[in-house]
Write a protein that holds these residues in place. Structure first.
Motif, PDB file in Angstrom:
ATOM      1  N   MET A 178       4.420  21.785 -15.784  1.00 42.44           N
ATOM      2  CA  MET A 178       3.097  21.457 -15.279  1.00 42.44           C
ATOM      3  C   MET A 178       3.162  20.506 -14.096  1.00 42.44           C
ATOM      4  O   MET A 178       2.345  20.587 -13.170  1.00 42.44           O
ATOM      5  CB  MET A 178       2.250  20.843 -16.398  1.00 42.44           C
ATOM      6  CG  MET A 178       1.929  21.814 -17.522  1.00 42.44           C
ATOM      7  SD  MET A 178       1.270  20.990 -18.996  1.00 42.44           S
ATOM      8  CE  MET A 178      -0.345  20.448 -18.417  1.00 42.44           C
ATOM      9  N   LEU A 179       4.153  19.607 -14.100  1.00 38.81           N
ATOM     10  CA  LEU A 179       4.290  18.603 -13.048  1.00 38.81           C
ATOM     11  C   LEU A 179       5.186  19.056 -11.902  1.00 38.81           C
ATOM     12  O   LEU A 179       5.463  18.274 -10.998  1.00 38.81           O
ATOM     13  CB  LEU A 179       4.852  17.304 -13.653  1.00 38.81           C
ATOM     14  CG  LEU A 179       3.982  16.630 -14.722  1.00 38.81           C
ATOM     15  CD1 LEU A 179       4.651  15.362 -15.228  1.00 38.81           C
ATOM     16  CD2 LEU A 179       2.591  16.331 -14.200  1.00 38.81           C
ATOM     17  N   ARG A 180       5.623  20.300 -11.932  1.00 44.06           N
ATOM     18  CA  ARG A 180       6.440  20.868 -10.851  1.00 44.06           C
ATOM     19  C   ARG A 180       5.558  21.661  -9.911  1.00 44.06           C
ATOM     20  O   ARG A 180       4.708  22.431 -10.337  1.00 44.06           O
ATOM     21  CB  ARG A 180       7.515  21.788 -11.453  1.00 44.06           C
ATOM     22  CG  ARG A 180       8.418  22.450 -10.424  1.00 44.06           C
ATOM     23  CD  ARG A 180       9.415  23.379 -11.091  1.00 44.06           C
ATOM     24  NE  ARG A 180       8.798  24.546 -11.702  1.00 44.06           N
ATOM     25  CZ  ARG A 180       8.455  25.659 -11.031  1.00 44.06           C
ATOM     26  NH1 ARG A 180       8.652  25.732  -9.723  1.00 44.06           N
ATOM     27  NH2 ARG A 180       7.918  26.686 -11.671  1.00 44.06           N
ATOM     28  N   ASN A 181       5.743  21.492  -8.595  1.00 43.90           N
ATOM     29  CA  ASN A 181       4.955  22.279  -7.647  1.00 43.90           C
ATOM     30  C   ASN A 181       5.141  23.765  -7.914  1.00 43.90           C
ATOM     31  O   ASN A 181       6.258  24.259  -8.012  1.00 43.90           O
ATOM     32  CB  ASN A 181       5.380  21.959  -6.207  1.00 43.90           C
ATOM     33  CG  ASN A 181       4.654  22.845  -5.209  1.00 43.90           C
ATOM     34  OD1 ASN A 181       3.439  22.947  -5.229  1.00 43.90           O
ATOM     35  ND2 ASN A 181       5.417  23.491  -4.343  1.00 43.90           N
ATOM     36  N   GLN A 182       4.037  24.486  -8.022  1.00 44.20           N
ATOM     37  CA  GLN A 182       4.053  25.912  -8.337  1.00 44.20           C
ATOM     38  C   GLN A 182       3.665  26.782  -7.143  1.00 44.20           C
ATOM     39  O   GLN A 182       3.600  28.004  -7.262  1.00 44.20           O
ATOM     40  CB  GLN A 182       3.065  26.188  -9.483  1.00 44.20           C
ATOM     41  CG  GLN A 182       3.372  25.458 -10.774  1.00 44.20           C
ATOM     42  CD  GLN A 182       4.378  26.186 -11.629  1.00 44.20           C
ATOM     43  OE1 GLN A 182       4.480  27.414 -11.578  1.00 44.20           O
ATOM     44  NE2 GLN A 182       5.130  25.449 -12.422  1.00 44.20           N
ATOM     45  N   LEU A 183       3.406  26.153  -6.009  1.00 42.38           N
ATOM     46  CA  LEU A 183       2.887  26.902  -4.862  1.00 42.38           C
ATOM     47  C   LEU A 183       4.003  27.379  -3.944  1.00 42.38           C
ATOM     48  O   LEU A 183       5.032  26.698  -3.792  1.00 42.38           O
ATOM     49  CB  LEU A 183       1.936  26.021  -4.050  1.00 42.38           C
ATOM     50  CG  LEU A 183       0.687  25.512  -4.764  1.00 42.38           C
ATOM     51  CD1 LEU A 183      -0.098  24.601  -3.834  1.00 42.38           C
ATOM     52  CD2 LEU A 183      -0.180  26.683  -5.235  1.00 42.38           C
ATOM     53  N   THR A 200       1.309  17.022  -0.459  1.00 40.95           N
ATOM     54  CA  THR A 200       0.955  17.372  -1.834  1.00 40.95           C
ATOM     55  C   THR A 200       0.902  18.870  -2.067  1.00 40.95           C
ATOM     56  O   THR A 200       0.252  19.604  -1.328  1.00 40.95           O
ATOM     57  CB  THR A 200      -0.411  16.751  -2.199  1.00 40.95           C
ATOM     58  OG1 THR A 200      -0.358  15.349  -1.947  1.00 40.95           O
ATOM     59  CG2 THR A 200      -0.745  16.971  -3.660  1.00 40.95           C
ATOM     60  N   GLY A 201       1.591  19.313  -3.141  1.00 38.11           N
ATOM     61  CA  GLY A 201       1.474  20.666  -3.643  1.00 38.11           C
ATOM     62  C   GLY A 201       0.641  20.670  -4.919  1.00 38.11           C
ATOM     63  O   GLY A 201      -0.120  19.727  -5.170  1.00 38.11           O
ATOM     64  N   PHE A 202       0.803  21.715  -5.717  1.00 39.59           N
ATOM     65  CA  PHE A 202       0.026  21.784  -6.955  1.00 39.59           C
ATOM     66  C   PHE A 202       0.882  22.411  -8.040  1.00 39.59           C
ATOM     67  O   PHE A 202       1.548  23.426  -7.824  1.00 39.59           O
ATOM     68  CB  PHE A 202      -1.246  22.608  -6.758  1.00 39.59           C
ATOM     69  CG  PHE A 202      -2.379  22.161  -7.639  1.00 39.59           C
ATOM     70  CD1 PHE A 202      -3.240  21.148  -7.239  1.00 39.59           C
ATOM     71  CD2 PHE A 202      -2.578  22.734  -8.887  1.00 39.59           C
ATOM     72  CE1 PHE A 202      -4.275  20.710  -8.053  1.00 39.59           C
ATOM     73  CE2 PHE A 202      -3.608  22.312  -9.709  1.00 39.59           C
ATOM     74  CZ  PHE A 202      -4.470  21.300  -9.288  1.00 39.59           C
ATOM     75  N   GLY A 203       0.864  21.764  -9.211  1.00 38.86           N
ATOM     76  CA  GLY A 203       1.567  22.293 -10.372  1.00 38.86           C
ATOM     77  C   GLY A 203       0.629  23.132 -11.214  1.00 38.86           C
ATOM     78  O   GLY A 203      -0.108  23.967 -10.693  1.00 38.86           O
ATOM     79  N   LEU A 204       0.623  22.894 -12.522  1.00 33.59           N
ATOM     80  CA  LEU A 204      -0.319  23.557 -13.419  1.00 33.59           C
ATOM     81  C   LEU A 204      -1.298  22.504 -13.906  1.00 33.59           C
ATOM     82  O   LEU A 204      -1.019  21.738 -14.811  1.00 33.59           O
ATOM     83  CB  LEU A 204       0.430  24.204 -14.599  1.00 33.59           C
ATOM     84  CG  LEU A 204       1.494  25.231 -14.213  1.00 33.59           C
ATOM     85  CD1 LEU A 204       2.229  25.734 -15.455  1.00 33.59           C
ATOM     86  CD2 LEU A 204       0.882  26.399 -13.443  1.00 33.59           C
ATOM     87  N   ALA A 225      -2.328  18.039  -8.958  1.00 32.73           N
ATOM     88  CA  ALA A 225      -1.705  17.946  -7.640  1.00 32.73           C
ATOM     89  C   ALA A 225      -0.420  17.154  -7.784  1.00 32.73           C
ATOM     90  O   ALA A 225      -0.342  16.200  -8.556  1.00 32.73           O
ATOM     91  CB  ALA A 225      -2.646  17.251  -6.664  1.00 32.73           C
ATOM     92  N   VAL A 226       0.610  17.544  -7.036  1.00 32.41           N
ATOM     93  CA  VAL A 226       1.940  16.951  -7.191  1.00 32.41           C
ATOM     94  C   VAL A 226       2.490  16.557  -5.827  1.00 32.41           C
ATOM     95  O   VAL A 226       2.491  17.364  -4.889  1.00 32.41           O
ATOM     96  CB  VAL A 226       2.908  17.957  -7.861  1.00 32.41           C
ATOM     97  CG1 VAL A 226       4.275  17.316  -8.063  1.00 32.41           C
ATOM     98  CG2 VAL A 226       2.355  18.441  -9.197  1.00 32.41           C
ATOM     99  N   VAL A 227       2.947  15.310  -5.691  1.00 32.82           N
ATOM    100  CA  VAL A 227       3.563  14.848  -4.449  1.00 32.82           C
ATOM    101  C   VAL A 227       4.932  15.510  -4.303  1.00 32.82           C
ATOM    102  O   VAL A 227       5.762  15.444  -5.212  1.00 32.82           O
ATOM    103  CB  VAL A 227       3.697  13.312  -4.428  1.00 32.82           C
ATOM    104  CG1 VAL A 227       4.407  12.849  -3.154  1.00 32.82           C
ATOM    105  CG2 VAL A 227       2.315  12.661  -4.529  1.00 32.82           C
ATOM    106  N   VAL A 228       5.160  16.145  -3.144  1.00 35.77           N
ATOM    107  CA  VAL A 228       6.397  16.914  -2.942  1.00 35.77           C
ATOM    108  C   VAL A 228       7.205  16.445  -1.741  1.00 35.77           C
ATOM    109  O   VAL A 228       8.287  16.971  -1.483  1.00 35.77           O
ATOM    110  CB  VAL A 228       6.086  18.421  -2.782  1.00 35.77           C
ATOM    111  CG1 VAL A 228       5.490  18.986  -4.049  1.00 35.77           C
ATOM    112  CG2 VAL A 228       5.154  18.674  -1.585  1.00 35.77           C
TER     113      VAL A 228
END
Length: 412
Positions: free
Chosen positions: A318-323, A341-345, A348-351
């Motif tokens: 869930m905390l891993r970027n999925q995009l 920022t990307g997005f997990g499940l 939003a996740v800082v990448v």
């Protein structure tokens, strides 16, 4: 102090016992001077009449180290904000509902790669809008697409495309009495893009809420209470405010010149009436104390106080970027990307390490339309949340201001 009956005071005392343990700022490696600057900034937003009232809370290493209220819960008649008041959290509902759906994924009742049409056949009928007309999707919208916002669904009010205008005109959620009818109305609209190709913020998590209902055989409110908020001891998180808790419910305000405008009443507004459309994308009420418990469960990778909601590997996913790379950074509006920022499940996740404003790589969070914001930072074992109730979204840069001041208060 609110005019609470003795029984309500007893109830509040019981609720306090459900919160995370507390500690001193020093023990949490938080600077007293840094927290003073944070408090000063929040007081300034209230004293300058930019925001009606604010609650902030910071936890580190699983313990609450700073929790304060500023301003007013209700402006007229004046009623001071208290730390455990209730807020419309709007899109901060999404991570909770995503967690509920991932419970069903772990149980094998739902698969992330399942077509959404397996659970909601109407969604399988949706076409994709293009400049040359409506076309069939290249592939079905999947459950994963819902949770990372690559479904092609939109809200309408964040964009200015033709599809956005169709959603704004139709207002499918406002015209529906329950999630079943909502899905039917939504399916009559087009997708804004091919599934899986772009991040587009919209009704995806509302559809995920309906997937939960179909897959579990329970209404969304009952499922969340049974599998997420109940086990996590979050008694302040619900779709409508019980009558005996309304003295803790905040007013929702806008500003017109020198005057406050009450957009939603805590005494007779939307959330004081029977709610039949259970919005997985934005329907929950909560408190900072409850939300801290949810955040700490995420920081603990699925467990809190000996209760396991999800497996560690599930939360890590869930905390891993999925995009896909071309969809990063994400944006609510095309011209306004959310940096690094990307997005997990569900989060939003800082990448990217180039801009530390949003926190280090791996920090994850989201916000709500009434200007509530949170994030969790596994690297610093940090959970932070700020809540107000003010329109429009993004007013006075509350999210960025709060983040910068929290990180400035962390001792090296």
């Amino acid at each position: 102090m609110h005019a609470l009956a003795l029984s309500a005071l007893s109830a509040l005392s019981a609720l306090s016992a459900q919160g995370l343990p507390t500690t001193t700022p020093e023990s949490a490696q938080l600077s007293a001077a840094g927290l003073a600057r944070l408090d000063s900034a929040m007081n300034a937003l209230v004293n300058d009449q930019k925001l009606p009232g604010i609650v902030v809370a910071i936890a580190r290493n699983g313990k609450v180290a700073h929790w304060k209220a500023f301003g007013s819960r209700v402006v007229t008649p004046a009623d001071a904000m208290e730390k455990n008041d209730l807020f419309r959290i709007y899109s901060m509902t999404k991570p909770i509902v995503t967690t509920g759906l991932m419970v069903l994924v772990e149980e094998g009742k739902v698969r992330l790669e399942d077509p959404v049409s397996k659970y909601i056949p109407e969604i399988g009928k949706m076409k994709v809008y293009t400049a040359s007309g409506l076309v069939e999707p290249n592939r079905p919208v999947t459950v994963r697409d819902l949770l990372r916002h690559t479904s092609g669904l939109t809200y309408g009010f964040f964009g200015a495309t033709h599809v956005d205008s169709l959603y704004m005109k139709a207002r499918p959620s406002e015209q529906s009495k329950d999630l079943g009818e909502f899905m039917t109305r939504l399916s009559e609209l087009p997708l804004i893009a091919q599934p899986g190709t772009v991040f587009n913020y919209g009704f995806s998590t509302d559809v995920a809420g309906r997937v939960i209902e179909v897959a579990s055989g329970m209404t969304l409110d009952r499922f969340l209470a049974a599998r997420v908020t109940g086990p996590l001891k979050m008694p302040d998180t619900f779709f409508e405010v019980p009558a005996d808790q309304r003295s803790r419910f905040t007013g929702y305000y806008a500003r017109a010149g020198a005057s406050w405008i009450l957009a939603d009443s805590p005494d007779s507004g939307t959330y004081t009436k029977k709610v039949t459309l259970l919005s997985g994308g934005g329907g929950l009420i909560s408190s900072t104390q409850d939300y801290l418990r949810f955040m700490q469960m995420i920081l603990n990778y699925g467990e809190l106080d000996g209760v396991r909601i999800l497996q560690r590997k599930t939360v890590a996913e869930m905390l891993r970027n999925q995009l896909p790379g071309e969809a990063v950074p994400i944006a609510l509006m095309a011209a306004d990307p959310i940096r690094t920022t990307g997005f997990g499940l569900g989060f939003a996740v800082v990448v990217d390490v180039q801009d530390q404003t949003m926190g280090p790589v791996g920090a994850a969070g989201w916000g709500g339309y009434a200007n509530t914001f949170f994030w969790v930072d596994p690297a610093n074992k940090l959970a932070a949340v700020v809540m107000t109730q003010f329109f429009p979204f993004g007013a006075h840069d509350l999210d960025n201001t709060f983040r910068k001041l929290v990180y400035a208060a962390l001792k090296p």
